[in-house]
Design a protein around this motif. Structure first.
Motif, PDB file in Angstrom:
ATOM      1  N   PRO A  63       0.875  -1.061   0.041  1.00  0.00           N
ATOM      2  CA  PRO A  63       0.025   0.106   0.066  1.00  0.00           C
ATOM      3  C   PRO A  63       0.814   1.425   0.099  1.00  0.00           C
ATOM      4  CG  PRO A  63      -0.323  -1.407   2.024  1.00  0.00           C
ATOM      5  CD  PRO A  63       0.585  -2.061   1.356  1.00  0.00           C
ATOM      6  N   ILE A  64       0.751   2.059  -1.052  1.00  0.00           N
ATOM      7  CA  ILE A  64       1.390   3.068  -1.125  1.00  0.00           C
ATOM      8  C   ILE A  64       0.906   4.553  -1.249  1.00  0.00           C
ATOM      9  CG2 ILE A  64       3.541   1.794  -2.401  1.00  0.00           C
ATOM     10  CD1 ILE A  64       2.622   2.958  -4.992  1.00  0.00           C
ATOM     11  N   MET A  65      -0.413   4.464  -1.311  1.00  0.00           N
ATOM     12  CA  MET A  65      -1.126   5.840  -1.311  1.00  0.00           C
ATOM     13  C   MET A  65      -2.409   5.422  -0.689  1.00  0.00           C
ATOM     14  SD  MET A  65      -2.643   6.827  -4.813  1.00  0.00           S
ATOM     15  CE  MET A  65      -4.086   7.356  -4.887  1.00  0.00           C
ATOM     16  N   GLN A  66      -3.065   6.642  -0.312  1.00  0.00           N
ATOM     17  CA  GLN A  66      -4.350   6.720   0.110  1.00  0.00           C
ATOM     18  C   GLN A  66      -4.812   8.151  -0.730  1.00  0.00           C
ATOM     19  OE1 GLN A  66      -4.870   6.832   4.276  1.00  0.00           O
ATOM     20  NE2 GLN A  66      -7.106   7.102   4.277  1.00  0.00           N
ATOM     21  N   ARG A  67      -6.225   7.916  -1.167  1.00  0.00           N
ATOM     22  CA  ARG A  67      -6.907   9.024  -1.923  1.00  0.00           C
ATOM     23  C   ARG A  67      -7.063   9.909  -0.870  1.00  0.00           C
ATOM     24  NH1 ARG A  67     -10.646   7.545  -6.585  1.00  0.00           N
ATOM     25  NH2 ARG A  67      -9.337   8.923  -7.774  1.00  0.00           N
ATOM     26  N   LYS A  68      -6.894  11.340  -1.208  1.00  0.00           N
ATOM     27  CA  LYS A  68      -7.200  12.354  -0.358  1.00  0.00           C
ATOM     28  C   LYS A  68      -7.823  13.625  -1.176  1.00  0.00           C
ATOM     29  CE  LYS A  68      -5.468  15.333   3.344  1.00  0.00           C
ATOM     30  NZ  LYS A  68      -5.192  16.523   2.898  1.00  0.00           N
ATOM     31  N   THR A  69      -8.732  14.274  -0.725  1.00  0.00           N
ATOM     32  CA  THR A  69      -8.927  15.734  -1.344  1.00  0.00           C
ATOM     33  C   THR A  69      -9.176  16.613  -0.396  1.00  0.00           C
ATOM     34  OG1 THR A  69     -10.245  14.263  -3.175  1.00  0.00           O
ATOM     35  CG2 THR A  69     -10.846  16.708  -3.041  1.00  0.00           C
ATOM     36  N   SER A  70      -8.842  17.778  -0.851  1.00  0.00           N
ATOM     37  CA  SER A  70      -8.992  18.954   0.039  1.00  0.00           C
ATOM     38  C   SER A  70      -9.707  20.097  -0.753  1.00  0.00           C
ATOM     39  CB  SER A  70      -7.599  19.743   0.502  1.00  0.00           C
ATOM     40  OG  SER A  70      -6.852  18.777   1.154  1.00  0.00           O
ATOM     41  N   VAL A  71     -10.883  20.398  -0.232  1.00  0.00           N
ATOM     42  CA  VAL A  71     -11.866  21.455  -0.598  1.00  0.00           C
ATOM     43  C   VAL A  71     -11.940  22.935   0.068  1.00  0.00           C
ATOM     44  CG1 VAL A  71     -14.233  21.598  -1.341  1.00  0.00           C
ATOM     45  CG2 VAL A  71     -13.192  19.466  -1.470  1.00  0.00           C
ATOM     46  N   LEU A  72     -11.649  23.908  -0.326  1.00  0.00           N
ATOM     47  CA  LEU A  72     -11.803  25.237   0.245  1.00  0.00           C
ATOM     48  C   LEU A  72     -13.247  25.698  -0.244  1.00  0.00           C
ATOM     49  CD1 LEU A  72      -8.238  26.924  -0.279  1.00  0.00           C
ATOM     50  CD2 LEU A  72      -9.303  25.598   1.817  1.00  0.00           C
ATOM     51  N   VAL A  73     -13.894  26.116   0.607  1.00  0.00           N
ATOM     52  CA  VAL A  73     -15.229  26.888   0.451  1.00  0.00           C
ATOM     53  C   VAL A  73     -15.502  28.033   1.229  1.00  0.00           C
ATOM     54  CG1 VAL A  73     -17.776  26.235   0.429  1.00  0.00           C
ATOM     55  CG2 VAL A  73     -16.354  24.542  -0.035  1.00  0.00           C
TER      56      VAL A  73
END
Length: 99
Positions: A63-73
């Motif tokens: 396991p080399i990555m984990q999906r992540k998303t950053s959102v500015l609102v």
């Protein structure tokens, strides 16, 4: 929602074992979890944990990555659900701008 679904992929000769991984001890643990230990949840879980440890120690998977998303609102944007568990497919149907 059963760990065996993911661990069964790497059993020797398995249909989805595309990497060609093979380990007799691993195969035995997964087989036991599906047969002998099926009615003993604690022992079954321990066998699946041991199988996973073997899989990781042998580096059959890494396991080399984990999906992540950053959102500015902005504060005045309301109704945008940024906790979407299915990627970045945001719906703006219920979004309101309150300036």
């Amino acid at each position: 929602m059963d760990a065996v679904s993911f661990l069964d992929v790497f059993v020797t000769g398995g249909e989805n074992n595309d990497v060609g991984y093979s380990n007799e001890e691993y195969d035995s643990l997964v087989k036991s979890a599906k047969t002998d230990l099926a009615l003993d949840p604690v022992a079954r879980f321990e066998a699946l944990q041991d199988a996973e440890k073997i899989l990781l120690e042998d580096a059959a998977i890494a396991p080399i990555m984990q999906r992540k998303t950053s959102v500015l609102v902005k504060d005045y944007v309301e109704g945008l659900d940024v906790r979407n568990p299915f990627a970045n497919n945001y719906s703006f149907k219920y979004v309101e701008l309150n300036k």
